[in-house]
Motif scaffolding. Structure first.
Motif, PDB file in Angstrom:
ATOM      1  N   HIS A   1       0.823  -1.214   0.000  1.00  0.00           N
ATOM      2  CA  HIS A   1       0.000   0.000   0.000  1.00  0.00           C
ATOM      3  C   HIS A   1       0.855   1.262   0.000  1.00  0.00           C
TER       4      HIS A   1
ATOM      5  N   TRP B   1       1.348   1.229  -3.969  1.00  0.00           N
ATOM      6  CA  TRP B   1       0.214   1.236  -4.897  1.00  0.00           C
ATOM      7  C   TRP B   1      -0.901   2.167  -4.470  1.00  0.00           C
ATOM      8  N   LEU B   2      -0.977   2.424  -3.173  1.00  0.00           N
ATOM      9  CA  LEU B   2      -2.032   3.315  -2.697  1.00  0.00           C
ATOM     10  C   LEU B   2      -1.439   4.694  -2.411  1.00  0.00           C
ATOM     11  N   GLY B   3      -0.187   4.694  -1.961  1.00  0.00           N
ATOM     12  CA  GLY B   3       0.441   5.937  -1.550  1.00  0.00           C
ATOM     13  C   GLY B   3       1.254   6.617  -2.637  1.00  0.00           C
TER      14      GLY B   3
ATOM     15  N   TRP C   1      -6.097  -6.147   0.580  1.00  0.00           N
ATOM     16  CA  TRP C   1      -7.283  -5.423   1.053  1.00  0.00           C
ATOM     17  C   TRP C   1      -8.190  -6.226   1.981  1.00  0.00           C
TER      18      TRP C   1
ATOM     19  N   VAL D   1      -6.457   4.340   3.839  1.00  0.00           N
ATOM     20  CA  VAL D   1      -6.706   5.115   2.626  1.00  0.00           C
ATOM     21  C   VAL D   1      -6.457   6.604   2.856  1.00  0.00           C
TER      22      VAL D   1
ATOM     23  N   GLY E   1      -2.595   6.714   2.416  1.00  0.00           N
ATOM     24  CA  GLY E   1      -2.763   6.959   0.989  1.00  0.00           C
ATOM     25  C   GLY E   1      -2.843   8.431   0.651  1.00  0.00           C
TER      26      GLY E   1
ATOM     27  N   SER F   1       1.307  10.132   2.138  1.00  0.00           N
ATOM     28  CA  SER F   1       1.995   9.940   0.865  1.00  0.00           C
ATOM     29  C   SER F   1       2.004  11.212   0.021  1.00  0.00           C
TER      30      SER F   1
ATOM     31  N   CYS G   1      -2.100   0.706 -11.453  1.00  0.00           N
ATOM     32  CA  CYS G   1      -2.118   0.554 -10.006  1.00  0.00           C
ATOM     33  C   CYS G   1      -3.376  -0.161  -9.549  1.00  0.00           C
ATOM     34  N   LEU G   2      -4.495   0.236 -10.153  1.00  0.00           N
ATOM     35  CA  LEU G   2      -5.780  -0.358  -9.815  1.00  0.00           C
ATOM     36  C   LEU G   2      -5.755  -1.853 -10.098  1.00  0.00           C
TER      37      LEU G   2
ATOM     38  N   ASN H   1      -3.858  -3.657  -7.500  1.00  0.00           N
ATOM     39  CA  ASN H   1      -4.649  -3.764  -6.275  1.00  0.00           C
ATOM     40  C   ASN H   1      -5.707  -4.852  -6.390  1.00  0.00           C
TER      41      ASN H   1
END
Lengths: 661, 66
Positions: free
Chosen positions: A88, A91-93, A249, A269, A273, A277, A653-654, A657
């Protein structure tokens, strides 16, 4: 002064071939510095690379400036501790933040001709905001490079038996030499070199680990067993659902108690995220400086986008090793075990005495364990074996040696997660490859220091020295000052390294304070860039309030298992109340960031409405989104349009995830 | 900046690659037990040579004009 004790779970012997590779790398790094020397004419050449570097170089440096040794070691450690959810951070940050920087923020940073992030703050707000930001940033960079240098010297001392002081001075000397010759360009070039070193040095280790283990499918199966019984490997004292280490997740959706990170979806998130980030990647001058050195606006906007591609794939290289190590330890492949925190003989002797008096008093086994653990810093004991030992002692008194032996046999030691990556390097690398991997590690330490020093000298020279001390001198004066600041920065870093080696707790405090300062920063930028009404007073007071919120929040909260002190809870203790408890330090940090961000945002917005805007709309042209003409570039191909490339990256990225959902 | 970064990258990785390949050719197979019996110095050395060579060539070829 007390040297770090030579207690390390891993030992490495370098052969002549390894030293040859190490020396070859060092020679090239210094050589680049000397080759760049003749291009260093003005202060801008030295401090900002004269805005002349192609995008792929600044892009790799942008990502690599953050890929220091702390990242390498820390992400492998988190991979072992938390599994794939560690991704994360990427990919999220990082990746969404990089896209945001490229599409929305780079036009202001680069277009405003600001030479640094604090200088942008001065243009957008006023001198106070710049002073606050540049002073905290300058102090932070010096400490960051000091921490990194201390770790490097400690590593060389423990791993290879080199002298701590000599290691520290030689490494600092090499960095000084090439930064002094080639300035920011030197630092950027060596960051690119380091990027390839890390990829090419660690890829074979990951490959061999995967092959040894039997592939991804096998790793996944093994980790599912680990998640239901993490106690056996001293990973966690709680059990989780089988997918806790292998899904990014699912475990988060189960709430903070359902995953080893102890974090819920909202904190992840919004806290990691968004606030942390975006705050780091979009406002930290250490990384933004790389993009500012690009040769034109297109290159500057492409810098974070180019960086996002390797960043997205990096978990394979930095997180996967930690997961592989857990897999290997579970399967007991070739007697591999996770590196353990060593326990000294004297601790065992003291624990044995505690054991003797506890069993003599006929305490129940649970209390015997407590008495022993007070003296012995271990994860836990093998239950049935420990009970047998207690029964034996109660039946007939045991000698001290017998108890010590019994404790050693039953103790489950804590994991030394930071040694995970080294333990894999040591396991799989024969001489030759070992030199390459080791040089990669060393390179990441040194380029981390160079990155900090080059950010420090720019902020010092342009935002502090030129702004407040000596204005309106010739450029050659500031070019000289930039070089002087480089030397001073390195000397200060060495001082900080010694400071860090003497008071390990003091370092925790310093990092804590950085966290307080960083958490609210992104709120100031968001309002500044998207709301023309935001005023200097609002931003300045908002930042101070945000930082204060961090400190207060931290003082009132605590993570499970920590005692009040450096880890938080101090205000609560002073006031005689119970601190709010979070399931993990990570959760505590994420919520801290969320609160600091919210307070900074509200205070800045509120005060901006209440105070007069001193800047005219004309002043703010090119600094605020709504007042800046869109960059229209019809001629360039689709792959040169930042927004388009950004969307592709986000979709990538999506997909990642979803695959690891 | 006047110096093309691909030149030092290319030179360095070619050199290290050649060193590792040579070392891999001269060393007994016993030391490769830890790398699962694969002569990693030889193979990875060759990969480095290819990467270094590619960087070196691209830095020496004249830039394409648009």
């Amino acid at each position: 002064m007390p040297l770090p004790s030579p207690l390390l779970a891993v030992a490495v012997n370098l052969a002549w071939i390894d030293y040859t590779i190490l020396i070859a790398y060092t020679a090239f790094v210094v050589g680049i510095g000397f080759a760049l020397k003749r291009y260093m004419k003005t202060s801008a050449d030295f401090l900002t690379s004269g805005r002349s570097i192609p995008a792929w170089v600044t892009g790799l440096a942008f990502m690599s400036a953050n890929l220091g040794a702390l990242e390498l070691v820390g992400m492998a450690a988190s991979g072992a501790k938390y599994g794939i959810a560690t991704a994360h951070f990427y990919w999220l940050g990082a990746v969404p933040a990089m896209v945001f920087l490229a599409v929305f923020m780079m036009p202001f940073y680069y277009g405003s001709k600001a030479r640094s992030v604090p200088e942008y703050l001065k243009m957008r707000f006023d001198e106070r905001v710049r002073a606050l930001n540049s002073i905290t940033f300058a102090v932070m960079t010096v400490f960051a490079s000091g921490i990194s240098m201390n770790l490097l010297a400690k590593l060389l001392h423990q791993l290879l038996g080199w002298n701590y002081h000599a290691s520290l001075l030689v490494c600092a000397g090499i960095v000084l030499l090439y930064v002094l010759k080639g300035g920011l360009t030197s630092a950027i070039y060596t960051e690119v070199l380091q990027f390839f070193m890390i990829v090419l040095g660690f890829a074979p280790v990951v490959y061999l680990g995967m092959k040894d283990l039997g592939g991804w499918g096998k790793l996944k199966d093994t980790l599912q067993g680990v998640a239901t019984h993490p106690q056996t490997l001293a990973l966690s004292d709680k059990s989780f659902a089988p997918d806790a280490w292998t899904s990014a997740w699912q475990p988060l959706l189960g709430g903070a108690t359902a995953n080893p990170m102890g974090v819920d979806v909202f904190a992840m998130v919004f806290g990691l995220g968004f606030v942390l980030s975006f705050g780091y990647w979009c406002t930290n001058f250490l990384v933004v400086q790389r993009a500012m050195a690009a040769k034109n606006m297109t290159a500057a906007r492409n810098t974070p986008l180019i960086a996002a591609v390797p960043k997205m794939l990096l978990p394979v290289l930095v997180i996967l090793p930690g997961m592989i190590a857990v897999g290997l330890a579970t399967l007991g492949k070739g007697n591999y075990d996770l590196p353990k925190v060593p326990v000294s003989e004297s601790a065992y002797t003291a624990a044995a005495a505690a054991f003797q008096s506890a069993t003599a008093a006929k305490l129940p086994p649970v209390d015997v364990v407590k008495a022993v653990q007070a003296k012995l810093d271990v994860f836990s004991f093998k239950q049935s074996e420990f009970a047998t030992l207690v029964t034996q002692a109660e039946a007939a008194p045991l000698t001290e040696a017998q108890v010590v032996a019994g404790l050693k046999a039953t103790a489950i030691l804590k994991n030394s997660y930071d040694d995970v990556i080294l333990s894999l390097v040591e396991r799989y690398c024969p001489p030759g490859l070992l030199g390459l991997a080791f040089t990669a590690l060393l390179a990441s330490f040194m380029s981390g220091m160079a990155g900090n020093v080059t950010a420090f000298n720019t902020v010092w020279t342009y935002d502090l020295y030129q702004a407040y001390f000596v204005k309106n001198k010739s450029d050659s004066h500031y070019a000289w000052m930039g070089r002087f600041a480089t030397v001073a920065g390195i000397l200060l870093s060495i001082g900080c390294a010694y400071f860090a080696s003497n008071f390990s707790n003091a370092m925790d405090v310093v990092q804590l304070v950085f966290g307080f300062v960083n958490a609210p920063l992104f709120a100031t930028f968001v309002l500044g860039m998207f709301w023309a009404r935001a005023t200097g007073t609002g931003a300045f007071v908002g930042l101070l309030c945000g930082t204060a919120t961090s400190a207060i929040f931290h003082g009132l909260t605590l993570a499970t298992g920590n005692v009040p002190g450096v880890k938080g809870g101090y205000f609560a203790e002073m006031l005689g109340m119970h601190p709010a408890i979070y399931p993990s330090e990570m959760a505590q940090n994420f919520w801290l960031a969320i609160c600091a961000f919210a307070v900074c945002l509200l205070v800045t917005a509120g005060l901006s409405i209440a105070t007069r805007q001193t800047k005219t709309l004309d002043d703010l042209r090119g600094l605020v989104y709504s007042l800046t003409p869109r960059i229209v570039n019809d001629e360039s191909a689709w792959y040169q349009k930042p927004a388009f490339v950004g969307v592709i990256l986000l979709v990538g990225c999506l997909i990642l995830n979803i695959i690891f959902f | 900046m006047g110096l093309d970064i691909r030149l030092p990258i290319g030179l360095m990785f070619s050199l290290i690659g050649l060193l590792m390949t040579g070392y891999g050719l001269c060393t007994p197979t016993a030391i490769y037990e830890r790398s699962l019996g694969i002569n990693v110095n030889l193979w990875w050395g060759l990969v480095l040579v290819v990467f270094g060579g590619w960087m070196l060539i691209s830095s020496l070829l004249p830039e394409k004009k648009k």
